[in-house]
Motif scaffolding. Structure first.
Motif, PDB file in Angstrom:
ATOM      1  N   HIS A 186       0.845  -1.060  -0.104  1.00  0.00           N
ATOM      2  CA  HIS A 186       0.106   0.025   0.003  1.00  0.00           C
ATOM      3  C   HIS A 186       0.902   1.100   0.078  1.00  0.00           C
ATOM      4  N   LEU A 187       0.650   1.848  -0.984  1.00  0.00           N
ATOM      5  CA  LEU A 187       1.451   3.371  -1.267  1.00  0.00           C
ATOM      6  C   LEU A 187       0.499   4.550  -1.072  1.00  0.00           C
ATOM      7  N   GLU A 188       0.944   5.438   0.033  1.00  0.00           N
ATOM      8  CA  GLU A 188       0.029   6.558   0.158  1.00  0.00           C
ATOM      9  C   GLU A 188       0.500   7.967  -0.340  1.00  0.00           C
ATOM     10  N   ASN A 189      -0.498   8.875  -0.632  1.00  0.00           N
ATOM     11  CA  ASN A 189      -0.033  10.233  -0.660  1.00  0.00           C
ATOM     12  C   ASN A 189       1.159  10.422  -1.727  1.00  0.00           C
ATOM     13  N   LEU A 190       1.134   9.650  -3.009  1.00  0.00           N
ATOM     14  CA  LEU A 190       2.266   9.794  -3.901  1.00  0.00           C
ATOM     15  C   LEU A 190       2.126  11.140  -4.762  1.00  0.00           C
ATOM     16  N   ARG A 191       2.916  11.801  -4.838  1.00  0.00           N
ATOM     17  CA  ARG A 191       2.691  13.108  -5.705  1.00  0.00           C
ATOM     18  C   ARG A 191       3.134  13.168  -7.065  1.00  0.00           C
ATOM     19  N   VAL A 192       2.278  13.200  -8.237  1.00  0.00           N
ATOM     20  CA  VAL A 192       2.517  13.459  -9.473  1.00  0.00           C
ATOM     21  C   VAL A 192       2.346  14.756 -10.005  1.00  0.00           C
ATOM     22  N   PHE A 193       3.540  14.878 -10.844  1.00  0.00           N
ATOM     23  CA  PHE A 193       3.466  16.335 -11.607  1.00  0.00           C
ATOM     24  C   PHE A 193       3.415  16.253 -13.033  1.00  0.00           C
ATOM     25  N   ASP A 194       2.739  16.933 -13.794  1.00  0.00           N
ATOM     26  CA  ASP A 194       2.767  16.869 -15.095  1.00  0.00           C
ATOM     27  C   ASP A 194       2.428  15.556 -15.723  1.00  0.00           C
ATOM     28  N   ALA A 195       1.469  14.894 -15.193  1.00  0.00           N
ATOM     29  CA  ALA A 195       0.867  13.748 -15.799  1.00  0.00           C
ATOM     30  C   ALA A 195       0.372  14.013 -17.073  1.00  0.00           C
ATOM     31  N   LEU A 196       0.217  13.262 -18.114  1.00  0.00           N
ATOM     32  CA  LEU A 196      -0.685  13.458 -19.270  1.00  0.00           C
ATOM     33  C   LEU A 196      -2.159  13.256 -19.092  1.00  0.00           C
ATOM     34  N   SER A 197      -2.980  14.136 -18.805  1.00  0.00           N
ATOM     35  CA  SER A 197      -4.293  14.004 -19.064  1.00  0.00           C
ATOM     36  C   SER A 197      -4.860  13.823 -20.582  1.00  0.00           C
ATOM     37  N   LEU A 198      -4.298  14.180 -21.241  1.00  0.00           N
ATOM     38  CA  LEU A 198      -4.595  13.885 -22.658  1.00  0.00           C
ATOM     39  C   LEU A 198      -4.112  12.188 -22.958  1.00  0.00           C
ATOM     40  N   ALA A 199      -5.096  11.681 -22.335  1.00  0.00           N
ATOM     41  CA  ALA A 199      -4.848  10.013 -22.180  1.00  0.00           C
ATOM     42  C   ALA A 199      -4.507   9.279 -23.437  1.00  0.00           C
ATOM     43  N   ASN A 200      -5.088   9.927 -24.553  1.00  0.00           N
ATOM     44  CA  ASN A 200      -5.014   9.436 -25.853  1.00  0.00           C
ATOM     45  C   ASN A 200      -5.502  10.369 -26.924  1.00  0.00           C
TER      46      ASN A 200
ATOM     47  N   CYS B 273      -1.662  16.962 -15.866  1.00  0.00           N
ATOM     48  CA  CYS B 273      -2.394  17.444 -14.517  1.00  0.00           C
ATOM     49  C   CYS B 273      -1.560  16.774 -13.410  1.00  0.00           C
ATOM     50  N   ASP B 274      -1.688  17.562 -12.284  1.00  0.00           N
ATOM     51  CA  ASP B 274      -1.075  17.263 -10.977  1.00  0.00           C
ATOM     52  C   ASP B 274      -2.085  16.260 -10.221  1.00  0.00           C
ATOM     53  N   LEU B 275      -1.452  15.042  -9.531  1.00  0.00           N
ATOM     54  CA  LEU B 275      -2.233  14.205  -8.967  1.00  0.00           C
ATOM     55  C   LEU B 275      -1.539  13.733  -7.550  1.00  0.00           C
ATOM     56  N   VAL B 276      -2.236  13.646  -6.641  1.00  0.00           N
ATOM     57  CA  VAL B 276      -2.162  12.987  -5.378  1.00  0.00           C
ATOM     58  C   VAL B 276      -2.876  11.528  -5.199  1.00  0.00           C
ATOM     59  N   MET B 277      -2.047  10.667  -5.158  1.00  0.00           N
ATOM     60  CA  MET B 277      -2.824   9.419  -5.213  1.00  0.00           C
ATOM     61  C   MET B 277      -2.306   8.363  -4.373  1.00  0.00           C
ATOM     62  N   ASP B 278      -2.961   7.031  -4.155  1.00  0.00           N
ATOM     63  CA  ASP B 278      -2.727   5.830  -3.575  1.00  0.00           C
ATOM     64  C   ASP B 278      -2.714   4.719  -4.285  1.00  0.00           C
TER      65      ASP B 278
END
Length: 687
Positions: free
Chosen positions: A431-445, A520-525
């Motif tokens: 279980h990985l918590e509060n991972l921060r992602v910067f500049d992920a592609l929200s244009l998924a396709n 987009c920027d994300l905070v995810m588990d």
């Protein structure tokens, strides 16, 4: 469906005709109007200032007599395609894909779900000349273009050309020339340096795919926007004629579906302080919107009028469905209070002067509590009563009293009996918590802006798996993954591409042109199921340290970081499925689990309708459909290579209350993703 005759009767026929034969428009039926169609297509090959009217016979006859002009038009047929290799990177040259109809794949949408449509992309200066043989239309009930119609050698088109003086010999010469170009499927002999490649596990090795965009799907999405079905945004291209006929016809503005998550968590004060401030300012601590939104009111209205259904079997099914929706709405209404209850550590001493109902929900046992049930039931009906005249009729309605009370009792009993037994010491989940992602592609396709690609999620898991195996030195596999997004926000602006070595001059760095994308920027588990065939030699603490060291640095084209030390030190944990369920069922209500949907769209129109009816559903990039069997191809990053088109499906965005009410079994059975690699597709499905 419009006919050519309908278009010609428009008040401004020239504008209507240009729109009718544009690459983004719905195809027009030209059956019986072959001569008039030929006149329009011949005139479309000229610049706007060179032709007075698109219906001019004189101009069309002059164009047909210009052999050099017609030869240029014929030459452009070799660049007809079903999938555009030059989208979005126009540096790809002298390549095209022309493939036949693809089989339908259940649960996802692609070009197989659209009307067959060909596009064109080549030299931007020839974009008008390509319109003669490449513009699409409906003839005798099927989608086609003039090139295919000439190849079929029908009498109607022969007569149309003969009216303008084309000889039988010349027509046959054209037909053979076009047939030679169009008669078989066509794929590039090598992979272009500028085409993207993605590697996937394949049997015991890897193979590479190059994602390509379908002309039919791009046109369908633009038509949906014209019909105002769904939500859209525009992706701009700087040199549209170089991209292809579709981008050129839109002036560079290509329409894509737009369904972002946009989850915002404002954690400036503690949850307890936030709720107390809300109560002190005379605001409700409940989620009132869950009861007052149009969808929930529709459920109440349907329950009241359920007896009007004459068929008993249908009435019973309808009642089951409505009761489930009623339970979901009530659970969403109670969710902020339950979240507040979980956050309390010092009992009721920290609670200010709050109302009796809130205090009872925060401090008293939830199950088998008649007094509490009565208070919550009264608050439910009071909320409807105070909302205004539109909702007053549903408060204390005789036909709603029993179902509302029963669902409240069930929810409170379920939450009150939410106890967990003895935990197993053997871990099953990372279980990985509060991972921060910067500049992920929200244009998924190329068709969709929204949730980052699910295949990118599995790519992250696969890279994590490989790196951890190297560090641990033992056999195990990551079987599946559950994905929870705490925060999501769009990133504005364009990204400047990094300089790269030129292909012709290896000593010269050059920055490529900017291609618009969305980030987009994300905070995810992440919860990753682990299957091990042997015992780990390391202790639990050593395993956690090695897992942290193996975390990949990239996710969906962006950069991923663990939480900073002042936020959390224990962001990586090893859990059983039981302890995982206990933990995730109490996550913040604002977050959403990205879950495989049970609802499957039948068409793009149906996709937009389903998302409009259920706001929890979101379109997502679920995988690829192969256009060909994988083969050896020069310049590939793997031994085998294939071209593939992206596929869109649906995912469900669930809140933590769903996990809490439906239990561990429901969570384990429905919330995990895995990749399914078949002979003709690569898809993310329910594990």
């Amino acid at each position: 469906m419009k006919t050519l005759r309908d278009v010609l009767e428009d008040e401004e026929p020239d504008i209507a005709l240009r729109k009718a034969f544009a690459a983004y428009s719905e195809l027009v039926d030209v059956t019986g109007e072959e001569t008039q169609t030929l006149i329009v297509l011949l005139n479309l090959t000229l610049k706007r200032d060179e032709v007075e009217s698109l219906t001019s016979r004189k101009s069309a006859r002059a164009v047909l007599k210009d052999e050099a002009h017609i030869d240029s038009c014929l030459e452009e047929v070799r660049w007809l395609h079903s999938h555009n290799l030059k989208y979005p990177d126009t540096r790809v040259q002298a390549q095209r894909i022309l493939c036949g109809d693809l089989p339908l794949i259940a649960g996802v949408l692609g070009s197989a779900n659209c009307e067959r449509r060909l596009g064109w992309s080549h030299n931007s200066s020839q974009v008008n000349k390509a319109k003669l043989f490449c513009s699409g239309f409906i003839w005798e009930g099927s989608s086609t273009c003039l090139a295919e119609s000439v190849i079929k050698n029908s009498d109607a088109w022969r007569r149309a050309f003969r009216e303008f003086g084309l000889t039988k010999t010349k027509f046959e010469e054209w037909r053979l020339q076009l047939k030679q170009v169009m008669n078989t499927d066509h794929f590039p002999s090598e992979v272009s340096d500028y085409s993207k490649q993605v590697r996937f596990p394949w049997l015991s090795d890897y193979f590479a795919i190059t994602p390509v965009v379908s002309s039919a799907v791009l046109a369908k999405i633009q038509q949906l926007r014209t019909q105002r079905l769904g939500h859209f945004r525009q992706i701009d291209h700087c040199h549209p004629a170089s991209v292809g006929d579709f981008a050129a016809s839109r002036g560079g503005g290509v329409t894509v579906l737009n369904y972002p998550l946009n989850i915002v968590w404002r954690n400036h004060v503690s949850l307890n302080q936030s709720r107390i401030r809300r109560v002190e300012s005379d605001k409700s601590a409940f989620n009132s919107w869950a009861l007052l939104n149009e969808r929930f009111i529709g459920v109440l209205n349907s329950l009241i009028h359920l007896d009007e259904e004459p068929v008993l079997r249908r009435r019973r099914r309808r009642r089951v469905s409505l009761v489930r929706q009623l339970r979901r709405g009530i659970a969403e209404w109670l969710l902020p209070i339950m979240e507040w209850r979980d956050s309390l550590r010092d009992g009721a001493d920290t609670l200010a002067a709050i109302r009796e109902t809130e205090r009872a929900l925060l401090t008293e046992p939830l199950s088998d509590n008649t007094k509490l049930l009565k208070l919550v039931n009264q608050r439910f009906h009071t909320t409807l009563q105070d909302a205004g005249y539109r909702n007053t009729e549903y408060a204390y309605h005789p036909k709603l009293l029993e179902p509302v009370r029963n669902q409240l009792r069930w929810i409170l009993d379920t939450l009150g009996n939410d106890q967990f037994g003895q935990r197993n010491t053997q871990f099953e989940v990372i279980h990985l918590e509060n991972l921060r992602v910067f500049d992920a592609l929200s244009l998924a396709n190329p068709y969709l802006v929204g949730i980052p690609s699910l295949t990118a999620l599995w790519g992250f898991i696969h890279a994590f798996d490989r790196k951890l195996k190297t560090l641990l030195g033992c056999e195990f596999t990551f079987e599946s993954v559950a994905w929870h997004v705490r925060e999501s926000s769009s990133v504005s602006g364009l990204k400047l591409p990094s300089p790269a070595l030129e292909r012709k001059r290896s000593d010269h760095l050059k920055r490529p042109g900017m291609i618009e994308s969305k980030h987009c920027d994300l905070v995810m588990d992440l919860a990753i199921r682990v299957h091990s065939t042997e015992q780990f030699l390391q202790t639990r603490d050593e395993l956690v340290d090695l897992i942290k060291a193996a975390l990949p640095s990239r996710f969906a084209g962006g950069v991923i970081h663990p939480p900073s030390l002042y936020e959390s030190r224990d962001w990586c944990s090893l859990r059983t499925t039981q302890s995982l369920h206990e933990h995730v069922s109490r996550l913040p209500a604002t977050g959403r689990w990205i879950v495989p949907a049970t609802t499957t769209p039948k068409s793009f129109e149906n996709l937009c309708e389903l998302v409009e009816l259920n706001s929890d559903l979101k379109p997502a990039m679920l995988g690829y459909q192969l256009l060909e069997e994988p083969i050896e191809r020069p310049n590939s990053v793997a031994s085998l290579h294939a071209y593939a088109e992206p596929l869109i499906g649906l995912c469900d965005c669930k809140s933590s209350i769903d996990i809490r009410l439906k239990g561990e079994k429901y969570f384990n059975a429905n919330f995990f993703w895995k990749m399914d690699t078949a002979t003709s597709s690569i898809l993310m499905r329910r594990a």
